[in-house]
Design a protein around this motif. Sequence first.
Motif, mmCIF file in Angstrom:
data_model
loop_
_atom_site.group_PDB
_atom_site.id
_atom_site.type_symbol
_atom_site.label_atom_id
_atom_site.label_comp_id
_atom_site.label_asym_id
_atom_site.label_seq_id
_atom_site.Cartn_x
_atom_site.Cartn_y
_atom_site.Cartn_z
ATOM 1 N N ILE A 196 0.828 -1.214 0.000
ATOM 2 C CA ILE A 196 0.000 0.000 0.000
ATOM 3 C C ILE A 196 0.869 1.274 0.000
ATOM 4 C CG2 ILE A 196 -2.239 -0.790 0.940
ATOM 5 C CD1 ILE A 196 0.223 0.621 3.301
ATOM 6 N N ASP A 197 2.196 1.093 0.065
ATOM 7 C CA ASP A 197 3.057 2.282 0.019
ATOM 8 C C ASP A 197 4.209 2.051 -0.954
ATOM 9 O OD1 ASP A 197 4.288 0.332 1.543
ATOM 10 O OD2 ASP A 197 5.138 1.736 2.976
ATOM 11 N N ASP A 198 4.874 3.148 -1.322
ATOM 12 C CA ASP A 198 5.952 3.047 -2.299
ATOM 13 C C ASP A 198 6.919 4.224 -2.094
ATOM 14 O OD1 ASP A 198 7.434 2.118 -4.456
ATOM 15 O OD2 ASP A 198 5.650 1.748 -5.695
ATOM 16 N N ALA A 202 13.919 10.217 2.050
ATOM 17 C CA ALA A 202 13.557 9.130 2.961
ATOM 18 C C ALA A 202 12.055 9.096 3.174
ATOM 19 C CB ALA A 202 14.275 9.327 4.292
ATOM 20 N N GLY A 203 11.550 7.883 3.417
ATOM 21 C CA GLY A 203 10.134 7.751 3.784
ATOM 22 C C GLY A 203 9.270 7.344 2.618
ATOM 23 N N MET A 204 8.313 6.477 2.930
ATOM 24 C CA MET A 204 7.409 5.952 1.910
ATOM 25 C C MET A 204 6.153 6.816 1.834
ATOM 26 S SD MET A 204 9.071 3.225 1.034
ATOM 27 C CE MET A 204 8.123 1.814 0.468
ATOM 28 N N VAL A 205 5.466 6.675 0.700
ATOM 29 C CA VAL A 205 4.222 7.430 0.493
ATOM 30 C C VAL A 205 3.102 6.422 0.257
ATOM 31 C CG1 VAL A 205 3.044 9.055 -1.051
ATOM 32 C CG2 VAL A 205 5.454 9.394 -0.465
ATOM 33 N N ILE A 207 -9.402 9.530 6.935
ATOM 34 C CA ILE A 207 -8.255 8.810 6.368
ATOM 35 C C ILE A 207 -7.029 9.094 7.230
ATOM 36 C CG2 ILE A 207 -6.780 8.541 4.335
ATOM 37 C CD1 ILE A 207 -9.116 9.568 2.639
ATOM 38 N N CYS A 208 -6.428 8.007 7.731
ATOM 39 C CA CYS A 208 -5.235 8.154 8.567
ATOM 40 C C CYS A 208 -4.000 7.957 7.699
ATOM 41 C CB CYS A 208 -5.226 7.102 9.670
ATOM 42 S SG CYS A 208 -6.728 7.122 10.657
ATOM 43 N N GLY A 209 -3.134 8.924 7.687
ATOM 44 C CA GLY A 209 -1.901 8.820 6.910
ATOM 45 C C GLY A 209 -0.824 8.103 7.717
ATOM 46 N N HIS A 210 0.152 7.589 7.000
ATOM 47 C CA HIS A 210 1.320 6.982 7.655
ATOM 48 C C HIS A 210 2.545 7.273 6.842
ATOM 49 C CE1 HIS A 210 1.289 4.675 11.295
ATOM 50 N NE2 HIS A 210 -0.009 4.778 11.171
ATOM 51 N N TYR A 211 3.696 6.958 7.374
ATOM 52 C CA TYR A 211 4.950 7.208 6.668
ATOM 53 C C TYR A 211 5.022 8.687 6.307
ATOM 54 C CZ TYR A 211 3.374 2.417 6.126
ATOM 55 O OH TYR A 211 2.827 1.192 6.358
ATOM 56 N N LYS A 212 5.264 9.009 5.042
ATOM 57 C CA LYS A 212 5.347 10.416 4.613
ATOM 58 C C LYS A 212 3.973 10.984 4.277
ATOM 59 C CE LYS A 212 9.508 11.827 4.856
ATOM 60 N NZ LYS A 212 9.800 12.988 5.682
ATOM 61 N N GLY A 213 2.933 10.177 4.406
ATOM 62 C CA GLY A 213 1.596 10.667 4.081
ATOM 63 C C GLY A 213 1.047 10.025 2.824
ATOM 64 N N ILE A 214 -0.036 10.589 2.293
ATOM 65 C CA ILE A 214 -0.698 9.991 1.135
ATOM 66 C C ILE A 214 -0.364 10.788 -0.121
ATOM 67 C CG2 ILE A 214 -2.562 9.157 2.636
ATOM 68 C CD1 ILE A 214 -4.425 11.217 1.415
ATOM 69 N N ASP A 215 -0.443 10.119 -1.262
ATOM 70 C CA ASP A 215 -0.170 10.750 -2.557
ATOM 71 C C ASP A 215 -1.055 11.999 -2.731
ATOM 72 O OD1 ASP A 215 1.037 9.722 -5.535
ATOM 73 O OD2 ASP A 215 -0.664 11.106 -5.609
ATOM 74 N N GLN A 216 -0.419 13.096 -3.131
ATOM 75 C CA GLN A 216 -1.111 14.386 -3.253
ATOM 76 C C GLN A 216 -2.367 14.304 -4.129
ATOM 77 O OE1 GLN A 216 -0.666 17.158 -1.631
ATOM 78 N NE2 GLN A 216 -2.167 18.331 -2.827
ATOM 79 N N ARG A 217 -2.345 13.430 -5.146
ATOM 80 C CA ARG A 217 -3.494 13.375 -6.068
ATOM 81 C C ARG A 217 -4.766 12.899 -5.375
ATOM 82 N NH1 ARG A 217 0.135 10.229 -10.364
ATOM 83 N NH2 ARG A 217 0.856 9.423 -8.352
#
Length: 227
Positions: A49-51, A58-61, A110-120
């Motif tokens: 679910i992240d990339d 650093a950090g996944m999105v 929506i709960c974000g994790h890592y660097k957050g969610i894709d801006q789109r």
Amino acid sequence: MTIDILTVLPELLESPFNHSILKRAKEKGLLTINVHHLRQWAVNEYGQIDDYQFGGGAGMVMMPEPLANAIESLSRPEPYDEIIYLTPDGERLTQKTANTLSLKGNLLLICGHYKGIDQRIREKYVTKEISIGDYVLSGGELAAAVLVDAIGRLLPGVLNDETSALFDSFQDNLLAPPVYTRPADWRGEKVPDILLSGDPKKVEDWRYEQSLERTRQRRPDLLEGEE
Ligand code: ADE
């Protein structure tokens, strides 16, 4: 009200809604909370679910496709009144926002994790972005729990004494006055006489004065109409 929460850490949200006022709200049928694991909408068999983020760093999105699939499937048959992304760069949560949201019928958080969610995803689906304060948490779950608590207690019928939320701190841009319980003399420390006077008008005036004084000292910004 129905609140759906989309998260990669549903375990973090197991306890907060099962005690005290929110528990009562659920038992009375005034509030339904559904926690959904984003992994259900993962795009491959590894449950991804992240990339990595484009441009490096650093950090996944969190990837757009699982989020879009989750949002689209949860939005059926009824679209959400608000789709809220919890993020430190969102609008700061205030009592006013909680009041407004408590009037809605169904929300998706929506709960974000890592660097957050894709801006789109933020641009295409999210209708409101909320921060619970100027500090960074490891993810949006605890922020979502705070938001649900602030909203849930305001739903009509949830608090025993219907009027009590009206006197909370911030409802009039004022902090709440000091409160006391028995004994009236505790280790030589006395409760203010006025509270024992039995004169409701005097008590009300005193509480208002105390609220004003406390707000002047601790949060003068509230008196200037700021939030
Ligand atoms: N996620 C991480 N930090 C947050 C904050 N301060 N408010 C809302 N969501 C967050």
